[in-house]
Design a protein around this motif. Structure first.
Motif, PDB file in Angstrom:
ATOM      1  N   ALA A  59       0.844  -1.189   0.000  1.00 52.07           N
ATOM      2  CA  ALA A  59       0.000   0.000   0.000  1.00 52.07           C
ATOM      3  C   ALA A  59       0.883   1.244   0.000  1.00 52.07           C
ATOM      4  O   ALA A  59       1.993   1.242   0.529  1.00 52.07           O
ATOM      5  N   SER A  62       4.658   2.850   1.045  1.00 49.28           N
ATOM      6  CA  SER A  62       5.136   1.566   1.567  1.00 49.28           C
ATOM      7  C   SER A  62       6.085   1.725   2.743  1.00 49.28           C
ATOM      8  O   SER A  62       6.361   0.775   3.453  1.00 49.28           O
ATOM      9  N   THR A  69       1.126  -7.218   2.191  1.00 48.80           N
ATOM     10  CA  THR A  69       0.898  -7.059   0.765  1.00 48.80           C
ATOM     11  C   THR A  69      -0.525  -7.488   0.401  1.00 48.80           C
ATOM     12  O   THR A  69      -1.209  -8.146   1.191  1.00 48.80           O
ATOM     13  N   SER A  70      -0.936  -7.125  -0.802  1.00 51.11           N
ATOM     14  CA  SER A  70      -2.243  -7.515  -1.312  1.00 51.11           C
ATOM     15  C   SER A  70      -2.104  -8.002  -2.741  1.00 51.11           C
ATOM     16  O   SER A  70      -1.262  -7.521  -3.499  1.00 51.11           O
ATOM     17  N   TRP A  96      -3.459  -5.147   3.480  1.00 51.40           N
ATOM     18  CA  TRP A  96      -3.157  -3.759   3.823  1.00 51.40           C
ATOM     19  C   TRP A  96      -3.882  -3.365   5.106  1.00 51.40           C
ATOM     20  O   TRP A  96      -5.012  -3.763   5.349  1.00 51.40           O
ATOM     21  N   LEU A 101      -4.131   3.780   5.896  1.00 55.77           N
ATOM     22  CA  LEU A 101      -4.270   4.285   4.534  1.00 55.77           C
ATOM     23  C   LEU A 101      -4.417   5.807   4.539  1.00 55.77           C
ATOM     24  O   LEU A 101      -4.873   6.396   5.506  1.00 55.77           O
TER      25      LEU A 101
END
Length: 111
Positions: A59, A62, A69-70, A96, A101
């Motif tokens: 995301a 980083s 991770t995605s 994430w 975010l």
């Protein structure tokens, strides 16, 4: 959905365009057509399809967390008149941390 960050050298983006000009059609194109027909109750024959895969993407930014991770895909398709996008997420693959975010007002859904 958020911005992926590949600046740390972690993760990969793959894409594949599927030809629909011949009578031989890839099974993925058949699957996409079937899903659109099933869920939208409309006849659909793809003229163009593109699959993009983000594998083990971090995301943005980083630097906050480089371990979560995605993996997800977007499949774009059109019949020349209508266009659709199917968003596919790996089961358990969205790692994430939504609390970190950039956007704090995350909304999940579809329209």
């Amino acid at each position: 959905w958020d911005d992926a960050d590949f600046s740390q050298g972690v993760g990969t983006t793959w894409y594949q365009e599927y030809s629909t000009l011949s009578s031989t059609r890839d099974s993925l194109v058949h699957d996409v057509e079937a899903k659109i027909e099933k869920y939208l109750k409309t006849h659909y024959v793809a003229k163009w399809t593109l699959k993009v895969t983000w594998e083990k993407a971090l995301a943005y930014p980083s630097r906050w967390d480089d371990t979560r991770t995605s993996t997800y895909q977007a499949i774009l398709t059109t019949d020349g008149n209508r266009s659709f996008v199917l968003l596919l997420y790996q089961d358990g693959g969205m790692q994430w941390d939504y609390a970190k975010l950039a956007a704090g007002n995350v909304l999940i859904g579809f329209s």
